[in-house]
Design a protein around this motif. Structure first.
Motif, short mmCIF file in Angstrom:
data_model
loop_
_atom_site.label_atom_id
_atom_site.label_comp_id
_atom_site.label_asym_id
_atom_site.label_seq_id
_atom_site.Cartn_x
_atom_site.Cartn_y
_atom_site.Cartn_z
N THR A 131 16.53 -11.26 11.24
CA THR A 131 17.77 -11.96 11.98
C THR A 131 17.64 -11.34 13.26
O THR A 131 16.73 -11.23 13.62
CB THR A 131 19.02 -11.50 11.49
OG1 THR A 131 18.45 -9.81 11.62
CG2 THR A 131 19.17 -11.96 9.81
N GLN A 182 33.44 -19.98 6.46
CA GLN A 182 32.64 -18.79 6.15
C GLN A 182 30.88 -19.91 6.75
O GLN A 182 30.61 -20.67 6.39
CB GLN A 182 32.00 -18.22 4.71
CG GLN A 182 31.07 -16.69 4.96
CD GLN A 182 30.93 -16.84 3.89
OE1 GLN A 182 31.44 -17.04 2.81
NE2 GLN A 182 29.66 -16.05 3.33
N LEU A 183 30.37 -18.92 8.17
CA LEU A 183 29.29 -19.32 8.78
C LEU A 183 28.22 -18.79 7.31
O LEU A 183 27.75 -17.42 7.98
CB LEU A 183 29.65 -18.36 10.26
CG LEU A 183 27.79 -19.16 10.95
CD1 LEU A 183 28.00 -20.02 11.32
CD2 LEU A 183 28.08 -18.39 12.58
N LYS A 184 27.14 -20.24 7.69
CA LYS A 184 25.74 -19.70 6.87
C LYS A 184 24.61 -19.30 8.11
O LYS A 184 24.87 -20.27 9.11
CB LYS A 184 24.98 -21.14 5.70
CG LYS A 184 26.58 -20.90 4.57
CD LYS A 184 26.00 -19.93 3.25
CE LYS A 184 26.66 -20.82 2.61
NZ LYS A 184 26.57 -20.09 1.51
N THR A 185 24.52 -18.19 7.57
CA THR A 185 23.13 -18.06 8.39
C THR A 185 22.34 -17.33 7.51
O THR A 185 20.99 -17.05 8.01
CB THR A 185 23.42 -16.37 8.85
OG1 THR A 185 23.94 -15.03 8.13
CG2 THR A 185 25.42 -16.26 9.63
N ILE A 221 27.58 -13.36 18.41
CA ILE A 221 28.79 -14.21 17.49
C ILE A 221 28.26 -14.89 15.88
O ILE A 221 28.70 -14.91 14.73
CB ILE A 221 28.88 -16.18 17.38
CG1 ILE A 221 27.51 -16.00 18.27
CG2 ILE A 221 29.72 -15.26 18.95
CD1 ILE A 221 27.60 -18.34 19.05
N ALA A 222 26.65 -14.41 15.22
CA ALA A 222 26.40 -13.99 14.04
C ALA A 222 25.18 -13.36 14.70
O ALA A 222 24.48 -13.47 15.79
CB ALA A 222 26.04 -16.15 14.02
N ASN A 223 24.06 -13.51 13.32
CA ASN A 223 22.41 -12.96 13.07
C ASN A 223 22.35 -14.44 12.26
O ASN A 223 22.48 -14.70 11.59
CB ASN A 223 23.04 -11.44 13.12
CG ASN A 223 23.13 -10.39 13.76
OD1 ASN A 223 22.87 -10.48 14.62
ND2 ASN A 223 24.13 -10.39 13.62
N VAL A 224 21.64 -14.51 13.02
CA VAL A 224 20.89 -15.54 11.86
C VAL A 224 19.45 -15.43 11.45
O VAL A 224 18.55 -14.79 11.82
CB VAL A 224 20.70 -17.17 12.50
CG1 VAL A 224 21.88 -16.94 12.86
CG2 VAL A 224 19.95 -17.47 13.89
#
Length: 81
Positions: free
Chosen positions: A19, A2-5, A31-34
């Motif tokens: 984000t 799991q990607l930490k964002t 690919i992600a919302n950080v």
């Protein structure tokens, strides 16, 4: 994996003020919302790093290298999994 964002500040994961989307340049898909850090988050991170540096600076170079190599290997195992 799991990607930490979230933001990682002073040993804790925390939400940012908002984000921002990270896109894959090959196809422009998201690919992600950080997390986006606020000024307060940045100051807290600087304070935490300053406190940590005092003990880290006293660490023998051979242990610093071992630490970095170990964590690089762990990171590599996760990203290639």
């Amino acid at each position: 994996m799991q990607l930490k964002t979230q933001l990682f500040i002073d040993g804790k994961w925390q939400d940012g003020q908002s984000t921002i989307a990270v896109t894959d340049p090959s196809d422009e898909s998201i690919i992600a919302n950080v997390a986006v850090a606020s000024d307060a988050h940045c100051l807290a991170a600087i304070d935490a790093a300053s406190r940590a540096f005092k003990s880290w600076a006293k660490t023998a170079p051979r242990f610093v290298v071992r630490f970095c190599v170990k964590h690089l290997r762990l990171w590599w195992l996760k990203v290639t999994d």
